[in-house]
Design an enzyme around this catalytic site. Structure first.
Site, PDB file in Angstrom:
ATOM      1  N   ASP A   1       0.824  -1.207   0.000  1.00 58.37           N
ATOM      2  CA  ASP A   1       0.000   0.000   0.000  1.00 58.37           C
ATOM      3  C   ASP A   1       0.857   1.255   0.000  1.00 58.37           C
ATOM      4  O   ASP A   1       0.487   2.277  -0.596  1.00 58.37           O
ATOM      5  CB  ASP A   1      -0.953  -0.005   1.196  1.00 58.37           C
ATOM      6  CG  ASP A   1      -0.243  -0.204   2.536  1.00 58.37           C
ATOM      7  OD1 ASP A   1       0.916  -0.698   2.558  1.00 58.37           O
ATOM      8  OD2 ASP A   1      -0.853   0.106   3.576  1.00 58.37           O
TER       9      ASP A   1
ATOM     10  N   THR B   1      -5.286   2.243   9.847  1.00 58.78           N
ATOM     11  CA  THR B   1      -4.964   1.437  11.026  1.00 58.78           C
ATOM     12  C   THR B   1      -3.625   1.871  11.601  1.00 58.78           C
ATOM     13  O   THR B   1      -3.464   2.047  12.810  1.00 58.78           O
ATOM     14  CB  THR B   1      -4.934  -0.054  10.659  1.00 58.78           C
ATOM     15  OG1 THR B   1      -6.188  -0.416  10.075  1.00 58.78           O
ATOM     16  CG2 THR B   1      -4.685  -0.898  11.893  1.00 58.78           C
TER      17      THR B   1
END
Length: 239
Positions: free
Chosen positions: A93, A117
């Site tokens: 990512d 997160t």
């Protein structure tokens, strides 16, 4: 070319459907087991899947793709130069995010914050060289840690847009430490990178981007689809 980019994260999965270079549909779903009918009911020319949460095979096997299906990894050819010392440990990512930044702002120094997160920051220079960045706990992870690893601190989950500087109750003190403290942390990174990189472009994405948007110093670009565009650009580079 009709293609799909799928980003499997720690708390859910995002996907984007592209017609050429245009993002025509994007959505989010929990887990990997229940794929939306939007993905199951059509055939794509090409697909790219990136996962930071385990093996994406269950999703890949259910896609109907006439051409290439790319699983983003350290071996995938990139449209930017990866100068990370251990590319095999780099979150997919993160590299997709900087590929997206380089797509939107070519020939610019870019600092990308992905506030999910975890909160990551990543720097790619005006020559398209990715240098690395940092990883820190996200807001919810900080709240959870304070509650889990102490005897008496309560679990606070508010993400107030006007968090206090000086907490006058325990809950306010936690809000100050987590929210105001994390804003100061990100502003510190912006200041440090601005001193080493001229005309720095700061980009925000991730689930908590909305909280930080009005609190960070200078001009901030919020691009929620940044990782999807980065994945699409990597896919186009490989087909």
């Amino acid at each position: 070319m009709r293609s799909v980019a799928i980003d499997i994260g720690n708390t859910g999965t995002k996907y984007g459907i592209f017609e050429g270079d245009a993002l025509v549909k994007q959505a989010y779903f929990d887990g990997q087991e229940q794929l939306p009918q939007e993905l199951l009911n059509q055939t794509f020319d090409h697909a790219i899947v990136a996962s930071v949460a385990g093996d994406p095979q269950s999703i890949k096997s259910r896609l109907s793709v006439s051409g290439s299906v790319i699983e983003l990894s350290a071996q995938t050819a990139l449209p930017v130069f990866n100068n990370y010392k251990t590319p095999q440990t780099l979150g997919v990512d993160r590299i997709a995010g900087v590929a997206g930044a380089n797509y939107f702002f070519p020939h610019r120094n870019c600092l990308v914050f992905d506030a999910g997160t975890c909160i990551t920051h990543d720097f790619i220079d005006s020559s398209g060289v990715y240098h690395g960045g940092g990883i820190a706990p996200g807001l919810q992870m900080k709240f959870n840690a304070l509650h889990t690893f102490t005897k008496r601190l309560p679990l606070v989950q508010r993400k107030d847009f006007d968090s206090p500087l000086t907490g006058q109750t325990t809950e306010e003190s936690i809000l100050s430490g987590v929210l105001t403290g994390t804003v100061a942390e990100l502003n510190g990174f912006i200041h440090a990178y601005s001193e080493k990189a001229a005309d720095l472009v700061v980009i925000l994405c991730g689930g908590d981007a909305g909280f930080f948007e009005s609190k960070l110093k200078g001009r901030i670009f919020v691009i929620p689809e940044l990782v999807l565009f980065g994945l699409h650009r990597i896919l186009a580079h490989n087909v």
